[in-house]
Design a protein around this motif. Structure first.
Motif, PDB file in Angstrom:
ATOM      1  N   TRP A   1       0.828  -1.202   0.000  1.00  0.00           N
ATOM      2  CA  TRP A   1       0.000   0.000   0.000  1.00  0.00           C
ATOM      3  C   TRP A   1       0.866   1.257   0.000  1.00  0.00           C
ATOM      4  CZ3 TRP A   1      -5.395   0.224  -0.119  1.00  0.00           C
ATOM      5  CH2 TRP A   1      -6.054  -1.007  -0.012  1.00  0.00           C
ATOM      6  N   ALA A   2       0.721   2.097  -1.030  1.00  0.00           N
ATOM      7  CA  ALA A   2       1.310   3.438  -0.995  1.00  0.00           C
ATOM      8  C   ALA A   2       0.590   4.246   0.072  1.00  0.00           C
ATOM      9  CB  ALA A   2       1.155   4.113  -2.350  1.00  0.00           C
ATOM     10  N   HIS A   3       1.286   5.200   0.684  1.00  0.00           N
ATOM     11  CA  HIS A   3       0.692   5.923   1.813  1.00  0.00           C
ATOM     12  C   HIS A   3       1.111   7.383   1.802  1.00  0.00           C
ATOM     13  CE1 HIS A   3       4.134   3.396   2.772  1.00  0.00           C
ATOM     14  NE2 HIS A   3       4.570   4.309   3.629  1.00  0.00           N
ATOM     15  N   ARG A   4       0.155   8.218   2.152  1.00  0.00           N
ATOM     16  CA  ARG A   4       0.324   9.672   2.165  1.00  0.00           C
ATOM     17  C   ARG A   4      -0.408  10.222   3.385  1.00  0.00           C
ATOM     18  NH1 ARG A   4      -2.019  12.755  -2.956  1.00  0.00           N
ATOM     19  NH2 ARG A   4       0.176  12.802  -3.579  1.00  0.00           N
ATOM     20  N   SER A   5       0.266  11.102   4.146  1.00  0.00           N
ATOM     21  CA  SER A   5      -0.371  11.744   5.297  1.00  0.00           C
ATOM     22  C   SER A   5      -0.991  13.063   4.856  1.00  0.00           C
ATOM     23  CB  SER A   5       0.663  12.033   6.396  1.00  0.00           C
ATOM     24  OG  SER A   5       1.321  10.856   6.792  1.00  0.00           O
ATOM     25  N   VAL A   6      -2.156  13.374   5.436  1.00  0.00           N
ATOM     26  CA  VAL A   6      -2.851  14.625   5.162  1.00  0.00           C
ATOM     27  C   VAL A   6      -3.191  15.283   6.498  1.00  0.00           C
ATOM     28  CG1 VAL A   6      -4.842  15.696   4.057  1.00  0.00           C
ATOM     29  CG2 VAL A   6      -3.864  13.612   3.075  1.00  0.00           C
ATOM     30  N   ASN A   7      -2.886  16.560   6.619  1.00  0.00           N
ATOM     31  CA  ASN A   7      -3.180  17.301   7.854  1.00  0.00           C
ATOM     32  C   ASN A   7      -4.508  18.034   7.686  1.00  0.00           C
ATOM     33  OD1 ASN A   7      -3.278  18.947  10.099  1.00  0.00           O
ATOM     34  ND2 ASN A   7      -1.106  19.472  10.016  1.00  0.00           N
ATOM     35  N   THR A   8      -5.493  17.676   8.497  1.00  0.00           N
ATOM     36  CA  THR A   8      -6.820  18.291   8.364  1.00  0.00           C
ATOM     37  C   THR A   8      -7.085  19.336   9.454  1.00  0.00           C
ATOM     38  OG1 THR A   8      -7.779  16.498   9.685  1.00  0.00           O
ATOM     39  CG2 THR A   8      -7.826  16.242   7.281  1.00  0.00           C
ATOM     40  N   ALA A   9      -6.093  19.620  10.297  1.00  0.00           N
ATOM     41  CA  ALA A   9      -6.316  20.514  11.440  1.00  0.00           C
ATOM     42  C   ALA A   9      -5.482  21.788  11.303  1.00  0.00           C
ATOM     43  CB  ALA A   9      -5.988  19.773  12.732  1.00  0.00           C
ATOM     44  N   ASP A  10      -5.392  22.537  12.403  1.00  0.00           N
ATOM     45  CA  ASP A  10      -4.677  23.816  12.396  1.00  0.00           C
ATOM     46  C   ASP A  10      -3.368  23.755  13.177  1.00  0.00           C
ATOM     47  OD1 ASP A  10      -6.643  25.179  10.874  1.00  0.00           O
ATOM     48  OD2 ASP A  10      -7.894  25.314  12.667  1.00  0.00           O
ATOM     49  N   GLU A  11      -2.902  22.577  13.468  1.00  0.00           N
ATOM     50  CA  GLU A  11      -1.634  22.391  14.165  1.00  0.00           C
ATOM     51  C   GLU A  11      -0.854  21.313  13.421  1.00  0.00           C
ATOM     52  OE1 GLU A  11      -2.039  20.633  18.048  1.00  0.00           O
ATOM     53  OE2 GLU A  11      -3.724  19.384  17.417  1.00  0.00           O
ATOM     54  N   PRO A  12       0.464  21.203  13.689  1.00  0.00           N
ATOM     55  CA  PRO A  12       1.234  20.157  13.007  1.00  0.00           C
ATOM     56  C   PRO A  12       0.679  18.759  13.292  1.00  0.00           C
ATOM     57  CG  PRO A  12       2.715  21.758  13.981  1.00  0.00           C
ATOM     58  CD  PRO A  12       1.329  22.089  14.498  1.00  0.00           C
ATOM     59  N   LEU A  13       0.751  17.904  12.289  1.00  0.00           N
ATOM     60  CA  LEU A  13       0.407  16.481  12.434  1.00  0.00           C
ATOM     61  C   LEU A  13       1.718  15.734  12.636  1.00  0.00           C
ATOM     62  CD1 LEU A  13      -1.592  14.079  12.262  1.00  0.00           C
ATOM     63  CD2 LEU A  13      -1.186  14.075   9.789  1.00  0.00           C
ATOM     64  N   ILE A  14       1.873  15.131  13.813  1.00  0.00           N
ATOM     65  CA  ILE A  14       3.156  14.523  14.178  1.00  0.00           C
ATOM     66  C   ILE A  14       2.956  13.035  14.426  1.00  0.00           C
ATOM     67  CG2 ILE A  14       5.014  14.533  15.876  1.00  0.00           C
ATOM     68  CD1 ILE A  14       4.164  17.536  16.367  1.00  0.00           C
ATOM     69  N   SER A  15       3.781  12.235  13.763  1.00  0.00           N
ATOM     70  CA  SER A  15       3.677  10.780  13.905  1.00  0.00           C
ATOM     71  C   SER A  15       5.063  10.176  14.068  1.00  0.00           C
ATOM     72  CB  SER A  15       3.027  10.151  12.671  1.00  0.00           C
ATOM     73  OG  SER A  15       1.739  10.670  12.457  1.00  0.00           O
ATOM     74  N   LEU A  16       5.084   9.082  14.830  1.00  0.00           N
ATOM     75  CA  LEU A  16       6.273   8.232  14.898  1.00  0.00           C
ATOM     76  C   LEU A  16       6.060   7.088  13.919  1.00  0.00           C
ATOM     77  CD1 LEU A  16       8.892   7.110  16.231  1.00  0.00           C
ATOM     78  CD2 LEU A  16       7.401   5.974  17.898  1.00  0.00           C
ATOM     79  N   CYS A  17       7.028   6.891  13.024  1.00  0.00           N
ATOM     80  CA  CYS A  17       6.919   5.865  11.984  1.00  0.00           C
ATOM     81  C   CYS A  17       7.970   4.792  12.228  1.00  0.00           C
ATOM     82  CB  CYS A  17       7.159   6.462  10.600  1.00  0.00           C
ATOM     83  SG  CYS A  17       6.390   8.068  10.343  1.00  0.00           S
ATOM     84  N   LEU A  18       7.580   3.544  12.080  1.00  0.00           N
ATOM     85  CA  LEU A  18       8.516   2.429  12.215  1.00  0.00           C
ATOM     86  C   LEU A  18       8.349   1.498  11.025  1.00  0.00           C
ATOM     87  CD1 LEU A  18       6.911   2.744  15.307  1.00  0.00           C
ATOM     88  CD2 LEU A  18       9.162   1.828  15.851  1.00  0.00           C
ATOM     89  N   TYR A  19       9.477   1.102  10.431  1.00  0.00           N
ATOM     90  CA  TYR A  19       9.397   0.313   9.209  1.00  0.00           C
ATOM     91  C   TYR A  19      10.674  -0.503   9.024  1.00  0.00           C
ATOM     92  CZ  TYR A  19      11.898   4.523   7.643  1.00  0.00           C
ATOM     93  OH  TYR A  19      12.782   5.575   7.544  1.00  0.00           O
ATOM     94  N   PRO A  20      10.597  -1.582   8.256  1.00  0.00           N
ATOM     95  CA  PRO A  20      11.782  -2.410   8.034  1.00  0.00           C
ATOM     96  C   PRO A  20      12.921  -1.608   7.404  1.00  0.00           C
ATOM     97  CG  PRO A  20       9.808  -3.559   7.334  1.00  0.00           C
ATOM     98  CD  PRO A  20       9.397  -2.144   7.630  1.00  0.00           C
ATOM     99  N   GLY A  21      14.123  -1.907   7.860  1.00  0.00           N
ATOM    100  CA  GLY A  21      15.280  -1.123   7.442  1.00  0.00           C
ATOM    101  C   GLY A  21      15.522  -1.106   5.948  1.00  0.00           C
ATOM    102  N   ASP A  22      15.126  -2.150   5.266  1.00  0.00           N
ATOM    103  CA  ASP A  22      15.392  -2.229   3.829  1.00  0.00           C
ATOM    104  C   ASP A  22      14.214  -1.752   2.988  1.00  0.00           C
ATOM    105  OD1 ASP A  22      13.767  -4.353   4.556  1.00  0.00           O
ATOM    106  OD2 ASP A  22      14.652  -5.762   3.138  1.00  0.00           O
ATOM    107  N   ALA A  23      13.183  -1.156   3.628  1.00  0.00           N
ATOM    108  CA  ALA A  23      11.951  -0.815   2.899  1.00  0.00           C
ATOM    109  C   ALA A  23      12.206   0.154   1.744  1.00  0.00           C
ATOM    110  CB  ALA A  23      10.912  -0.231   3.859  1.00  0.00           C
ATOM    111  N   GLY A  24      12.920   1.234   2.023  1.00  0.00           N
ATOM    112  CA  GLY A  24      13.205   2.219   0.980  1.00  0.00           C
ATOM    113  C   GLY A  24      11.950   2.971   0.544  1.00  0.00           C
ATOM    114  N   HIS A  25      12.125   3.889  -0.418  1.00  0.00           N
ATOM    115  CA  HIS A  25      11.019   4.707  -0.912  1.00  0.00           C
ATOM    116  C   HIS A  25      10.914   4.557  -2.423  1.00  0.00           C
ATOM    117  CE1 HIS A  25      11.650   6.496   2.995  1.00  0.00           C
ATOM    118  NE2 HIS A  25      10.520   7.169   2.882  1.00  0.00           N
TER     119      HIS A  25
END
Ligand SMILES: [Fe+2]
Length: 191
Positions: A143-167
């Motif tokens: 699944w391709a994934h994209r974050s969208v901010n719908t509010a008036d403050e920063p959207l902050i997330s901690l992301c964890l993924y396999p080391g070889d995932a790449g982009h």
């Protein structure tokens, strides 16, 4: 198993997060995407150009990267910080990506803000999940994934993924995602 990649032996370590600012202290690198890096991604190109001209090409989103090798077997992590705003009436978003190793998933733990994770497969499937503080979004492999901010403050997330995932930006620059997120008269519309 022959030809199985082998991760490097590195030293254990800990890092400190700033949960208020949405930053990883002493991160290996901070990647900033500016509004001008988003050309071609929003529905209203002219609105993006007006924003760049009026606000001096502001930082759109930032990623604080962990000092973990990009290798099979390692667990990479980062902080994603997406600023609030609108391009025309389309909510600020990240470019979005597939993983280069498409059989790899990812978890996003939302620390602050409100938004949506937009997801799609190359075969045309489409899904979304809400972001809210304390909510974890699981992005399965493929699944391709994209974050969208719908509010008036920063959207902050901690992301964890396999080391070889790449982009892999794949078809996103040309085809985008099946749905876009707008805020019109204070109401969020996914169209
Ligand atoms: Fe990812």
């Amino acid at each position: 198993m022959p030809n199985q990649p082998v991760p490097s032996l590195i030293e254990p370590f800990g890092v400190q997060f700033d949960l208020v600012e949405g930053a990883m202290r002493d991160s290996e690198s901070r990647i900033a995407r500016r509004a001008s890096d988003m050309r071609g991604y929003y529905a209203d190109d002219a609105a993006l150009e007006r924003l760049i001209a009026a606000e001096g090409d502001p930082v759109h989103y930032e990623t604080f990267e962990s000092p973990v090798p990009e290798q099979y077997g390692q667990v990479k992590f980062c902080i994603s910080k997406l600023y609030p705003g609108l391009v025309g009436d389309e909510c600020f978003m990240t470019k979005g990506h597939y993983h280069a190793v498409i059989q790899t998933g990812e978890v996003y733990l939302c620390l602050k803000g409100q938004g949506l994770m937009m997801m799609k497969t190359a075969e045309g499937r489409c899904s979304r999940e809400p972001f809210a503080p304390g909510r974890l979004v699981y992005v399965p492999p493929y699944w391709a994934h994209r974050s969208v901010n719908t509010a008036d403050e920063p959207l902050i997330s901690l992301c964890l993924y396999p080391g070889d995932a790449g982009h892999n930006y794949g078809d996103i620059r040309t085809d985008g995602f099946p749905k876009r997120v707008f805020r019109r008269n204070g109401t969020i519309a996914v169209v």
